[in-house]
Design an enzyme around this catalytic site. Structure first.
Site, PDB file in Angstrom:
ATOM      1  N   ARG A   1       3.538  12.156   9.107  1.00  0.00           N
ATOM      2  CA  ARG A   1       2.465  11.847  10.039  1.00  0.00           C
ATOM      3  C   ARG A   1       1.712  13.087  10.509  1.00  0.00           C
ATOM      4  NH1 ARG A   1       3.318   6.238  13.427  1.00  0.00           N
ATOM      5  NH2 ARG A   1       3.475   4.986  11.547  1.00  0.00           N
TER       6      ARG A   1
ATOM      7  N   ASP B   1       4.437  -3.883   4.346  1.00  0.00           N
ATOM      8  CA  ASP B   1       4.513  -2.427   4.536  1.00  0.00           C
ATOM      9  C   ASP B   1       5.375  -1.887   3.405  1.00  0.00           C
ATOM     10  OD1 ASP B   1       3.188  -2.525   6.972  1.00  0.00           O
ATOM     11  OD2 ASP B   1       4.771  -1.476   8.085  1.00  0.00           O
ATOM     12  N   VAL B   2       5.172  -0.625   3.042  1.00  0.00           N
ATOM     13  CA  VAL B   2       5.974  -0.056   1.959  1.00  0.00           C
ATOM     14  C   VAL B   2       7.255   0.602   2.475  1.00  0.00           C
ATOM     15  CG1 VAL B   2       4.923   2.278   1.907  1.00  0.00           C
ATOM     16  CG2 VAL B   2       5.787   1.232  -0.208  1.00  0.00           C
TER      17      VAL B   2
ATOM     18  N   ALA C   1      11.454  -7.874  14.989  1.00  0.00           N
ATOM     19  CA  ALA C   1      12.876  -7.720  15.320  1.00  0.00           C
ATOM     20  C   ALA C   1      13.094  -7.224  16.756  1.00  0.00           C
ATOM     21  CB  ALA C   1      13.532  -6.763  14.327  1.00  0.00           C
TER      22      ALA C   1
ATOM     23  N   GLU D   1      -1.965  -4.754  13.550  1.00  0.00           N
ATOM     24  CA  GLU D   1      -0.956  -5.694  14.066  1.00  0.00           C
ATOM     25  C   GLU D   1      -1.458  -6.463  15.289  1.00  0.00           C
ATOM     26  OE1 GLU D   1       3.525  -5.128  13.800  1.00  0.00           O
ATOM     27  OE2 GLU D   1       3.080  -4.413  15.820  1.00  0.00           O
TER      28      GLU D   1
ATOM     29  N   PHE E   1       0.843  -1.199   0.000  1.00  0.00           N
ATOM     30  CA  PHE E   1       0.000   0.000   0.000  1.00  0.00           C
ATOM     31  C   PHE E   1       0.867   1.234   0.000  1.00  0.00           C
ATOM     32  CE2 PHE E   1      -4.382  -1.444   0.756  1.00  0.00           C
ATOM     33  CZ  PHE E   1      -4.115  -2.802   0.768  1.00  0.00           C
ATOM     34  N   ALA E   2       0.540   2.162  -0.880  1.00  0.00           N
ATOM     35  CA  ALA E   2       1.255   3.428  -0.938  1.00  0.00           C
ATOM     36  C   ALA E   2       0.207   4.520  -1.103  1.00  0.00           C
ATOM     37  CB  ALA E   2       2.246   3.429  -2.087  1.00  0.00           C
ATOM     38  N   VAL E   3      -0.352   4.917   0.022  1.00  0.00           N
ATOM     39  CA  VAL E   3      -1.454   5.869   0.029  1.00  0.00           C
ATOM     40  C   VAL E   3      -0.921   7.240   0.451  1.00  0.00           C
ATOM     41  CG1 VAL E   3      -3.661   6.444   1.137  1.00  0.00           C
ATOM     42  CG2 VAL E   3      -3.150   4.065   0.503  1.00  0.00           C
TER      43      VAL E   3
HETATM   44  C1  2GW Z   1       0.802   5.534   8.430  1.00  0.00           C
HETATM   45  C2  2GW Z   1       1.029   6.168   9.653  1.00  0.00           C
HETATM   46  C3  2GW Z   1       1.020   7.560   9.759  1.00  0.00           C
HETATM   47  C4  2GW Z   1       0.796   8.308   8.623  1.00  0.00           C
HETATM   48  C5  2GW Z   1       0.589   7.664   7.420  1.00  0.00           C
HETATM   49  C6  2GW Z   1       0.562   6.290   7.313  1.00  0.00           C
HETATM   50  C7  2GW Z   1       0.369   5.639   6.043  1.00  0.00           C
HETATM   51  C8  2GW Z   1       0.529   4.258   5.931  1.00  0.00           C
HETATM   52  C9  2GW Z   1       0.088   6.379   4.865  1.00  0.00           C
HETATM   53  O1  2GW Z   1      -0.082   7.604   4.847  1.00  0.00           O
HETATM   54  N1  2GW Z   1       0.003   5.731   3.657  1.00  0.00           N
HETATM   55  C10 2GW Z   1       0.171   4.391   3.577  1.00  0.00           C
HETATM   56  O2  2GW Z   1       0.115   3.824   2.470  1.00  0.00           O
HETATM   57  N2  2GW Z   1       0.391   3.641   4.718  1.00  0.00           N
HETATM   58  C11 2GW Z   1       0.543   2.179   4.574  1.00  0.00           C
HETATM   59  O3  2GW Z   1       0.338   1.534   5.833  1.00  0.00           O
HETATM   60  C12 2GW Z   1       1.972   1.844   4.132  1.00  0.00           C
HETATM   61  O4  2GW Z   1       1.956   0.679   3.341  1.00  0.00           O
HETATM   62  C13 2GW Z   1       2.650   1.593   5.463  1.00  0.00           C
HETATM   63  O5  2GW Z   1       3.833   0.845   5.327  1.00  0.00           O
HETATM   64  C14 2GW Z   1       1.541   0.868   6.221  1.00  0.00           C
HETATM   65  C15 2GW Z   1       1.680   0.884   7.767  1.00  0.00           C
HETATM   66  O6  2GW Z   1       2.037   2.187   8.213  1.00  0.00           O
HETATM   67  P1  2GW Z   1       3.500   2.445   8.801  1.00  0.00           P
HETATM   68  O7  2GW Z   1       4.467   1.664   7.976  1.00  0.00           O
HETATM   69  O8  2GW Z   1       3.753   3.913   8.900  1.00  0.00           O
HETATM   70  O9  2GW Z   1       3.360   1.893  10.238  1.00  0.00           O
HETATM   71  P2  2GW Z   1       4.487   1.088  11.136  1.00  0.00           P
HETATM   72  O10 2GW Z   1       5.759   0.927  10.374  1.00  0.00           O
HETATM   73  O11 2GW Z   1       4.533   1.717  12.471  1.00  0.00           O
HETATM   74  O12 2GW Z   1       3.780  -0.271  11.140  1.00  0.00           O
HETATM   75  C16 2GW Z   1       3.443  -1.263  12.077  1.00  0.00           C
HETATM   76  O13 2GW Z   1       2.229  -0.955  12.767  1.00  0.00           O
HETATM   77  C17 2GW Z   1       1.112  -0.701  11.891  1.00  0.00           C
HETATM   78  C18 2GW Z   1      -0.114  -0.462  12.747  1.00  0.00           C
HETATM   79  O14 2GW Z   1       0.064   0.671  13.556  1.00  0.00           O
HETATM   80  C19 2GW Z   1       0.861  -1.871  10.946  1.00  0.00           C
HETATM   81  O15 2GW Z   1       0.419  -2.995  11.658  1.00  0.00           O
HETATM   82  C20 2GW Z   1       2.135  -2.217  10.201  1.00  0.00           C
HETATM   83  O16 2GW Z   1       1.931  -3.356   9.388  1.00  0.00           O
HETATM   84  C21 2GW Z   1       3.256  -2.483  11.199  1.00  0.00           C
HETATM   85  O17 2GW Z   1       4.453  -2.753  10.497  1.00  0.00           O
HETATM   86 MN    MN Z   2       6.002   0.231   8.418  1.00  0.00          MN
END
Ligand code: 2GW
Ligand code: MN
Length: 296
Positions: free
Chosen positions: A294, A156-157, A179, A246, A65-67
Site C-alpha cells: 500500500r 477480491d484477489v 465476517a 463496498e 482483479f490483480a493490478v
Molecule cells: C488496494 C489497496 C491498496 C493498495 C492496492 C490495492 C489494490 C487492489 C491493487 O494494487 N491491485 C489490485 O488489483 N487491487 C484489487 O482490488 C484486488 O483485486 C483487491 O483484492 C481489490 C480490493 O482491494 P483490497 O483487497 O486491498 O481491499 P480490502 O480487502 O480492504 O477490501 C474491501 O474494501 C475495498 C474498498 O476499500 C473493496 O470494496 C473490497 O471489495 C473489500 O473487500
Molecule cells: Mn480484499
C-alpha cells in the site's frame, strides 16, 4: 420476518431451487425478512445441488482483479485454490483483469475450465483501482461473459479457497455477510453516513462484504453499472464513500434485495477467534501485506 424451526424446509420460488432442499438451522438466521435463504453449512445436500445445476447446464464466470503488485502477491494462490474448491462440478471461466498480462501465472486448469486475461489500466489511487472494477466488470459482461455463462461471481484477489465453494452459492443475485459484522448490531455497521454521497444510508439489512458478490449476468451487470454510476456521481460532487465500492454496493443491495445471502463461511478471517456457528470455512482472507503493497 422469516421464522423457521431447525430442520424445517425453506420454500423458494426460483425454478432450480424449487427442486432443491434447504433445511433451516437452529443457531443461525437462515432466511431474510424478504424470504431469501442465508446459506450455512448443514442446510443443503452438496451432491444434489451439483446434479441439479449440471442438469440445468449452469455455467459460471469468476472475475478477479490483480493490478500492479497484487498480481505477484496473491493471484497464483487464489487461482490454484479456486481450481480445488470453486464450483468444481461446473464449467468455469476465470476472467483475470490486470495491467500486466504477461505476468499472469500459467496454471494447469481442469477439464471444462478456462482462463481469459483482460487488460485494464492501472489507476494511481488504490481507491480507484478498487472502485473502477465495477466499470470493467460491467463491460466484460456485455462484451463476453453474457455469451458464455449464466452466473458470475466477482472476487477480491487477496483470499484463498480452503473448502467447497459450490453450486449452493448460485442465485439470481448473491451477497455475502461480512465476517466482522454478521453478529453485530446495526448501529456498528460501517455504512456511508455522509448525506452528500450517493452511498449514504441510515439503516439497512446487513453489512455486506464487497470481496464476494454475484448472480445472473443480467443482475450483476445492473449491480456493477449502477455502482459505477453512483461512484462517478460522487466524484463529480467531490465526495468519496467511506468504504469506496463496498459502500455503494451496500446501498445497491439495500434498494435491490439479494435473492440469496452467503454466510461468513464464504469469506472468513482467521483473525476472528472461534465461533460456534462456523462449522466450516470455505474462503479465507489472505494476510494483508500493507507495508509492501500500500505504498503509493
Ligand atoms: C488496494 C489497496 C491498496 C493498495 C492496492 C490495492 C489494490 C487492489 C491493487 O494494487 N491491485 C489490485 O488489483 N487491487 C484489487 O482490488 C484486488 O483485486 C483487491 O483484492 C481489490 C480490493 O482491494 P483490497 O483487497 O486491498 O481491499 P480490502 O480487502 O480492504 O477490501 C474491501 O474494501 C475495498 C474498498 O476499500 C473493496 O470494496 C473490497 O471489495 C473489500 O473487500
Ligand atoms: Mn480484499
Amino acid at each position: 420476518r422469516c421464522h423457521l424451526a431447525p430442520g424445517e424446509k425453506l420454500k423458494l420460488g426460483n425454478s432450480i431451487d424449487a427442486s432443491l432442499d434447504l433445511w433451516s438451522r437452529g443457531d443461525v438466521q437462515t432466511c431474510t425478512d424478504w424470504g431469501a435463504p442465508v446459506i450455512w453449512d448443514g442446510m443443503f445436500d452438496p451432491d444434489h445441488y451439483d446434479q441439479e445445476h449440471r442438469r440445468n447446464h449452469s455455467s459460471v464466470s469468476l472475475t478477479v482483479f490483480a493490478v500492479g503488485r497484487y498480481l505477484d502477491a496473491y493471484l497464483e494462490a487464489f487461482l490454484l485454490s479456486a481450481e480445488r474448491h470453486f464450483m468444481v462440478a461446473l464449467p468455469v471461466t476465470y476472467y483475470v483483469f490486470t495491467d500486466v498480462p504477461e505476468r499472469v501465472p500459467n496454471i494447469h486448469l481442469g477439464p471444462g475450465r478456462s482462463l481469459k486475461v483482460v487488460r485494464v489500466q492501472r489507476h494511481s489511487r488504490w481507491q480507484d483501482i478498487s472502485m473502477m472494477r465495477m466499470r470493467a466488470i460491467a463491460d466484460a459482461i456485455e462484451s463476453q461473459i453474457r455469451r458464455y455463462s449464466r452466473y458470475i461471481f466477482c472476487f477480491d484477489v487477496d483470499q484463498v479457497f480452503v473448502g467447497r465453494f459450490g453450486s449452493e452459492a448460485l442465485g439470481d443475485s448473491v451477497a455475502l455477510l461480512h465476517a466482522y459484522y454478521y453478529h453485530r448490531p446495526q448501529s456498528l455497521y460501517t455504512y456511508d453516513r455522509n448525506p452528500r454521497s450517493r452511498a449514504y444510508m441510515e439503516t439497512g439489512d446487513f453489512y455486506y462484504h464487497a470481496a464476494v458478490f454475484g448472480g445472473s449476468w443480467q443482475n450483476v451487470k445492473n449491480m456493477t453499472e449502477t455502482c459505477y454510476q453512483t461512484i462517478m456521481e460522487d466524484k463529480e460532487n467531490q465526495v468519496e464513500a467511506l468504504w469506496h465500492d463496498e459502500s455503494h454496493l451496500n446501498k445497491y443491495l439495500w434498494l435491490h434485495k439479494p435473492s440469496r445471502v452467503l454466510s461468513p463461511e464464504y469469506c472468513w478471517s482467521s483473525d476472528i477467534g472461534y465461533r460456534g456457528d462456523m462449522h466450516v470455512t470455505r474462503l479465507l482472507w489472505a494476510k494483508k501485506k500493507y507495508d509492501t503493497l500500500r505504498i503509493t
